[in-house]
Design a protein around this motif. Sequence first.
Motif, short mmCIF file in Angstrom:
data_model
loop_
_atom_site.label_atom_id
_atom_site.label_comp_id
_atom_site.label_asym_id
_atom_site.label_seq_id
_atom_site.Cartn_x
_atom_site.Cartn_y
_atom_site.Cartn_z
N TYR A 1 0.91 -1.24 -0.17
CA TYR A 1 -0.03 -0.09 0.11
C TYR A 1 0.94 1.35 0.10
O TYR A 1 0.60 2.15 -0.64
N ARG A 2 1.94 1.32 0.72
CA ARG A 2 2.80 2.32 0.75
C ARG A 2 3.42 2.64 -0.38
O ARG A 2 3.77 3.74 -1.13
N GLU A 3 4.11 1.43 -1.08
CA GLU A 3 4.72 1.61 -2.39
C GLU A 3 3.82 1.89 -3.67
O GLU A 3 4.09 2.37 -4.69
N GLY A 4 2.45 1.40 -3.56
CA GLY A 4 1.52 1.79 -4.56
C GLY A 4 1.52 0.53 -5.42
O GLY A 4 2.14 -0.40 -5.28
N PHE A 5 0.31 0.35 -6.09
CA PHE A 5 -0.23 -0.65 -7.09
C PHE A 5 0.01 -0.14 -8.65
O PHE A 5 -0.23 0.70 -8.87
N GLY A 6 0.57 -1.47 -9.29
CA GLY A 6 0.63 -1.20 -10.67
C GLY A 6 1.72 -0.35 -11.25
O GLY A 6 2.66 -0.22 -10.18
N ARG A 7 2.03 -0.43 -12.61
CA ARG A 7 3.22 0.11 -13.02
C ARG A 7 3.10 1.83 -13.43
O ARG A 7 4.19 2.06 -13.62
N ALA A 8 2.30 2.33 -13.31
CA ALA A 8 1.86 3.67 -13.46
C ALA A 8 2.04 4.69 -12.30
O ALA A 8 1.25 5.68 -12.32
N LYS A 9 2.66 4.28 -11.10
CA LYS A 9 2.66 4.98 -10.16
C LYS A 9 3.40 6.43 -10.11
O LYS A 9 2.93 7.42 -9.64
N ALA A 10 4.39 6.63 -11.12
CA ALA A 10 5.10 7.68 -11.26
C ALA A 10 4.07 8.84 -12.05
O ALA A 10 4.23 9.99 -12.14
N MET A 11 3.01 8.13 -12.59
CA MET A 11 1.84 8.81 -13.27
C MET A 11 0.71 9.42 -12.18
O MET A 11 -0.20 10.03 -12.72
N GLY A 12 1.00 9.04 -10.88
CA GLY A 12 -0.43 9.44 -10.07
C GLY A 12 -1.06 8.17 -9.90
O GLY A 12 -2.07 8.36 -9.30
N CYS A 13 -0.82 7.07 -10.57
CA CYS A 13 -1.77 5.87 -10.40
C CYS A 13 -1.26 5.11 -9.26
O CYS A 13 -0.38 5.42 -8.67
N GLY A 14 -1.96 4.13 -9.09
CA GLY A 14 -1.40 3.25 -7.99
C GLY A 14 -1.87 3.34 -6.46
O GLY A 14 -1.52 2.81 -5.73
N LEU A 15 -2.73 4.21 -6.55
CA LEU A 15 -3.25 4.62 -5.06
C LEU A 15 -4.72 3.93 -4.83
O LEU A 15 -5.43 3.41 -5.74
N MET A 16 -4.91 3.55 -3.66
CA MET A 16 -5.98 2.72 -3.34
C MET A 16 -6.83 3.42 -1.88
O MET A 16 -5.94 3.56 -1.10
N MET A 17 -8.10 3.80 -2.11
CA MET A 17 -8.57 4.37 -0.63
C MET A 17 -9.44 3.06 -0.09
O MET A 17 -9.98 2.16 -0.78
N ILE A 18 -8.95 2.79 1.21
CA ILE A 18 -9.39 1.68 1.82
C ILE A 18 -10.16 2.16 3.23
O ILE A 18 -10.14 3.12 3.68
N ARG A 19 -11.22 1.51 3.29
CA ARG A 19 -12.22 1.82 4.75
C ARG A 19 -12.74 0.38 5.08
O ARG A 19 -13.05 -0.52 4.37
N PRO A 20 -12.94 0.25 6.45
CA PRO A 20 -13.29 -0.68 6.99
C PRO A 20 -15.03 -1.25 6.61
O PRO A 20 -15.63 -0.22 5.94
N ALA A 21 -15.49 -2.33 6.28
CA ALA A 21 -16.67 -2.65 5.62
C ALA A 21 -17.59 -2.57 6.76
O ALA A 21 -17.35 -2.83 7.76
#
Length: 122
Positions: free
Chosen positions: A102-122
């Motif tokens: 989560y701290r590193e980011g997800f996917g390959r386009a992190k440098a473009m502002g992608c790879g973010l995940m908003m999480i919240r308890p269900a």
Amino acid sequence: MTKRTRRTFSPAFRLEAAQLVVDQNYSVKQADEARMEQAAISWLANEKRLNEWSITLDCQPDVECYSQHRIHKKSGHHVQFSSVDFQGILTVENPDTFFKKYREGFGRAKAMGCGLMMIRPA
């Protein structure tokens, strides 16, 4: 002069898109959107990726938005990437592994502002 490359699609991708147009009366645009949505879900649901992120999907996520981006750099080069907004429910299997990713980011386009995940308890 820069060489332009065309996106290539596998014969299976083309066949499935054509079947949506012919069999289900989709427009070409609707068939393209449906296939891209399925490709995005397949990317997220990849078993190796889910294991690496230490999560399981509780249900198939919804694709809220699929966007293709093209950035023109000062050097004259173009950068192309896609971004997808998913909404769904997942289970974190190993919190330490997940939060490291989560701290590193997800996917390959992190440098473009992608790879973010908003999480919240269900």
